[in-house]
Design a protein around this motif. Structure first.
Motif, mmCIF file in Angstrom:
data_model
loop_
_atom_site.group_PDB
_atom_site.id
_atom_site.type_symbol
_atom_site.label_atom_id
_atom_site.label_comp_id
_atom_site.label_asym_id
_atom_site.label_seq_id
_atom_site.Cartn_x
_atom_site.Cartn_y
_atom_site.Cartn_z
ATOM 1 N N THR A 29 0.818 -1.217 0.000
ATOM 2 C CA THR A 29 0.000 0.000 0.000
ATOM 3 C C THR A 29 0.850 1.266 0.000
ATOM 4 O O THR A 29 1.989 1.270 0.473
ATOM 5 C CB THR A 29 -0.912 0.007 1.242
ATOM 6 O OG1 THR A 29 -0.115 -0.261 2.392
ATOM 7 C CG2 THR A 29 -2.001 -1.028 1.126
ATOM 8 N N GLY A 30 0.254 2.353 -0.492
ATOM 9 C CA GLY A 30 0.889 3.667 -0.487
ATOM 10 C C GLY A 30 0.587 4.397 0.819
ATOM 11 O O GLY A 30 -0.220 3.939 1.628
ATOM 12 N N THR A 74 12.631 -2.214 0.836
ATOM 13 C CA THR A 74 12.186 -2.406 -0.540
ATOM 14 C C THR A 74 12.701 -3.731 -1.103
ATOM 15 O O THR A 74 11.983 -4.439 -1.801
ATOM 16 C CB THR A 74 12.727 -1.239 -1.395
ATOM 17 O OG1 THR A 74 12.188 -0.049 -0.853
ATOM 18 C CG2 THR A 74 12.340 -1.356 -2.838
ATOM 19 N N ARG A 129 -15.060 8.770 -5.085
ATOM 20 C CA ARG A 129 -14.967 7.320 -4.954
ATOM 21 C C ARG A 129 -15.876 6.852 -3.830
ATOM 22 O O ARG A 129 -15.666 7.201 -2.664
ATOM 23 C CB ARG A 129 -13.522 6.887 -4.660
ATOM 24 C CG ARG A 129 -13.406 5.367 -4.572
ATOM 25 C CD ARG A 129 -11.995 4.876 -4.349
ATOM 26 N NE ARG A 129 -11.969 3.427 -4.431
ATOM 27 C CZ ARG A 129 -10.910 2.672 -4.194
ATOM 28 N NH1 ARG A 129 -9.763 3.224 -3.858
ATOM 29 N NH2 ARG A 129 -10.977 1.370 -4.288
ATOM 30 N N LYS A 160 2.166 -5.434 3.285
ATOM 31 C CA LYS A 160 3.419 -4.668 3.370
ATOM 32 C C LYS A 160 3.032 -3.194 3.264
ATOM 33 O O LYS A 160 2.777 -2.679 2.185
ATOM 34 C CB LYS A 160 4.318 -5.071 2.194
ATOM 35 C CG LYS A 160 5.790 -4.868 2.370
ATOM 36 C CD LYS A 160 6.251 -3.491 2.701
ATOM 37 C CE LYS A 160 6.393 -2.527 1.552
ATOM 38 N NZ LYS A 160 6.727 -1.150 1.991
ATOM 39 N N CYS A 209 -4.806 10.094 -5.469
ATOM 40 C CA CYS A 209 -4.540 9.646 -6.847
ATOM 41 C C CYS A 209 -5.492 10.274 -7.855
ATOM 42 O O CYS A 209 -5.141 10.452 -9.008
ATOM 43 C CB CYS A 209 -4.593 8.127 -6.913
ATOM 44 S SG CYS A 209 -6.023 7.456 -6.072
HETATM 45 P P1 NAD Z 1 5.281 4.374 -3.719
HETATM 46 O O1 NAD Z 1 5.232 3.767 -5.065
HETATM 47 O O2 NAD Z 1 6.489 5.150 -3.350
HETATM 48 O O3 NAD Z 1 5.134 3.247 -2.600
HETATM 49 C C1 NAD Z 1 4.027 2.377 -2.587
HETATM 50 C C2 NAD Z 1 4.404 1.108 -1.843
HETATM 51 O O4 NAD Z 1 5.376 0.372 -2.588
HETATM 52 C C3 NAD Z 1 5.023 1.354 -0.476
HETATM 53 O O5 NAD Z 1 4.568 0.350 0.401
HETATM 54 C C4 NAD Z 1 6.499 1.192 -0.749
HETATM 55 O O6 NAD Z 1 7.230 0.874 0.396
HETATM 56 C C5 NAD Z 1 6.486 0.059 -1.753
HETATM 57 N N1 NAD Z 1 7.645 -0.056 -2.631
HETATM 58 C C6 NAD Z 1 8.442 0.935 -3.097
HETATM 59 N N2 NAD Z 1 9.374 0.421 -3.928
HETATM 60 C C7 NAD Z 1 9.142 -0.928 -3.998
HETATM 61 C C8 NAD Z 1 9.765 -1.998 -4.699
HETATM 62 N N3 NAD Z 1 10.798 -1.797 -5.506
HETATM 63 N N4 NAD Z 1 9.253 -3.235 -4.530
HETATM 64 C C9 NAD Z 1 8.181 -3.472 -3.732
HETATM 65 N N5 NAD Z 1 7.560 -2.472 -3.047
HETATM 66 C C10 NAD Z 1 8.040 -1.220 -3.175
HETATM 67 O O7 NAD Z 1 3.954 5.262 -3.578
HETATM 68 P P2 NAD Z 1 3.520 6.250 -2.414
HETATM 69 O O8 NAD Z 1 4.327 7.497 -2.550
HETATM 70 O O9 NAD Z 1 3.482 5.566 -1.105
HETATM 71 O O10 NAD Z 1 2.002 6.542 -2.827
HETATM 72 C C11 NAD Z 1 1.654 7.544 -3.702
HETATM 73 C C12 NAD Z 1 1.295 7.000 -5.066
HETATM 74 O O11 NAD Z 1 0.227 6.069 -4.958
HETATM 75 C C13 NAD Z 1 0.798 8.064 -6.017
HETATM 76 O O12 NAD Z 1 1.329 7.842 -7.305
HETATM 77 C C14 NAD Z 1 -0.709 7.864 -6.004
HETATM 78 O O13 NAD Z 1 -1.372 8.354 -7.143
HETATM 79 C C15 NAD Z 1 -0.808 6.391 -5.887
HETATM 80 N N6 NAD Z 1 -2.111 5.984 -5.363
HETATM 81 C C16 NAD Z 1 -2.982 5.330 -6.182
HETATM 82 C C17 NAD Z 1 -4.235 4.973 -5.707
HETATM 83 C C18 NAD Z 1 -5.218 4.248 -6.571
HETATM 84 O O14 NAD Z 1 -6.129 3.641 -6.019
HETATM 85 N N7 NAD Z 1 -5.077 4.276 -7.886
HETATM 86 C C19 NAD Z 1 -4.602 5.270 -4.399
HETATM 87 C C20 NAD Z 1 -3.683 5.929 -3.597
HETATM 88 C C21 NAD Z 1 -2.442 6.272 -4.089
#
Ligand code: NAD
Length: 474
Positions: A150-151, A209, A437, A176, A282
């Protein structure tokens, strides 16, 4: 300061030698800390989930539904505690954090309902003489351990959109959470246990990561449900091997304001949708296209609203816009604004940034190729651009690598249907901004914005597989 929070491996609380500080984005102070899972813990989580699948796959619908109903009750009962954790780790305002806790309970409640509705089909197969006497039956079955990544921006509800459907379908869960926001997810993990889900089937592991990538690549994981940035999401798909992947990624969502729109309504909705959670949503409104005949009126309605937003401490009840997640994220977005200004854009509101506090910013005279339009800015910044012909406005909305949702303010039926036909997005919102949403609706994007759909009913489809039975009664 509080002791580090243990992580959860197969329902067991564990500690490690690695501790990560969690910072309150408004002050930068340490708000809590967590133990980080190591290689052995990651392996144990996968083993526990694999063993747990033998139990969860046999849980009847009423039992899965009951666990989820209890979980929703617990989220409601402990809503204040969850909201407080969201404020501290994500910097979300109190109002938004309470709203997120309420939505999370709703998402789980919807999952409880959908757990009872995992239906199949009965197919008469006698379309020609070879099929006479044959009938097909389809049923959906759980697929195994679900890895949920999750983000940071909705630390609780994003997790619930994965954990809820996984439990509803009868699958074990490995969650995670985002590095900056693991506290809420760890609380959720405790509640999943308290709700009576088989302990071996729930793990919540903050980790590096590299370790998250090992989990993504592991063949024992059946499905990766990812919400986060496009770069990371598509990288995850590339390393996931044969397993299925769901990607909920970012965008640069647009709204179109037509000449017949209610301009006051449109301006007030754009104000709500561009700056909520400091633009870190997002489907935040990032680009607005306004018919030239109402452009000045729209700006006259928008600008005072934006300038009156109160930026500051998310713990204060009257704060409208809290901090961004980190000074680096704010500085990166600010550089995009500065670059646009160097290339000829004008700032009509806001424009400055101090640490994590970013003033709600309205830009005009931007070009499509500028990064404020082209990339996901994920900050409280909106660009406003006039258009002459409706087809041109729709083309501008589509002129994006992304396609999550789009909003169109019009009452004209032809324009409404044209928007649905022409816009390459996952969802078209009429009479409102794209930032809409409801948690049971199908939600997700096309193009670089993702793959698959969430919303418990749709996520359950992704987390189950269809099996056909053919009966020859002849
Ligand atoms: P991020 O991509 O930096 O991180 C997301 C998750 O991925 C975190 O848990 C992070 O620790 C993990 N991660 C990072 N690198 C990884 C790797 N190489 N392998 C496995 N896991 C890894 O995103 P963020 O900054 O936390 O969130 C913001 C982003 O999420 C924005 O782009 C936003 O638009 C998007 N978002 C999308 C939605 C949707 O439903 N479409 C909803 C909320 C946020």
């Amino acid at each position: 300061m509080r002791d580090p929070v243990p992580f959860l491996i197969g329902g067991e609380r564990r500690r490690s030698a690695d501790v990560a500080d969690i910072r309150f984005p408004y002050t930068g102070d340490v708000a809590g800390c967590v133990f980080l899972a190591g290689d052995g813990d990651v392996e144990d989580a996968v083993r526990a989930a694999t063993a747990g699948f033998a139990v969860t796959r046999r849980l009847p619908a009423y039992a899965r539904s009951r666990v989820l109903d209890r979980l929703a009750d617990l989220i409601e009962e402990r809503g204040d505690e969850l909201a407080e954790a969201i404020v501290l780790e994500a910097g979300k305002t109190k109002t938004l954090a309470r709203g997120e806790a309420a939505r999370a309970a709703e998402t789980i409640r919807i999952s409880a309902e959908e757990a009872r509705r995992i239906h199949g089909e009965i197919l008469p197969l006698d379309w020609n003489s070879a099929g006479e006497g044959y009938t097909g039956y389809t049923r959906r079955f759980p697929i195994g351990p679900i890895l949920c990544i999750t983000g940071f921006n909705f630390p609780l509800n994003l997790a619930c959109h994965k954990v809820g459907p996984a439990i509803a379908a009868g699958n074990p869960v490995i969650l995670k959470p985002a590095t900056k926001t693991p506290l809420t997810a760890l609380l959720l993990g405790e509640m999943v246990l308290d709700a009576g889900f088989p302990p071996e089937a729930i793990s919540v592991l903050p980790c590096t990561t590299g370790r998250a990538e090992r989990l993504v690549a592991d063949d024992r994981i059946a499905y990766v449900s990812f919400t986060g940035s496009p770069d990371v999401g598509w990288h995850i798909k590339a390393i996931a091997g044969r397993k299925r992947v769901g990607l909920e990624l970012g965008g640069n969502a647009a709204a179109v304001v037509c000449e017949d729109a209610d301009i006051v309504h449109a301006a007030s909705r754009v104000t709500a949708g561009a700056f909520s959670n400091a633009g870190q949503v997002c489907i935040s409104v990032q680009r607005v296209f306004v018919h030239a005949s109402v452009y000045d009126r729209f700006l006259d309605e928008l600008l005072p609203r934006v300038r009156s937003l109160k930026v500051g401490d998310p713990r204060q009840d009257d704060t409208d816009v809290g901090p961004m997640i980190s000074p680096e994220a704010a500085a990166g977005a600010h550089e995009k604004v500065a670059e646009a200004v160097r290339e000829g854009a004008r700032v009509l509101a806001g424009g400055s940034c101090d640490g994590t506090l970013f003033e709600p910013t309205v830009l005009v005279d931007t070009a499509p190729a500028m990064r404020v339009n082209r990339t996901e800015i994920f900050a409280p910044v909106v660009t406003v651009t006039p258009y002459d012909a409706y087809a041109e406005a729709l083309a501008r909305v589509n002129d994006s690598p992304f396609g999550l949702q789009a909003g169109v303010f019009t009452r004209d039926m032809r324009r409404i249907m044209q928007a649905l036909e022409e816009l390459r997005v996952g969802g078209v919102v009429i009479g409102d901004i794209p930032t809409v949403r409801m948690d049971h609706m199908p939600y997700g994007g096309v193009k670089a914005s993702g793959l698959g759909r969430e919303g418990p009913r749709y996520a359950i489809e992704e987390m189950t597989e269809m099996r056909l039975m053919v009966v020859n009664a002849g």
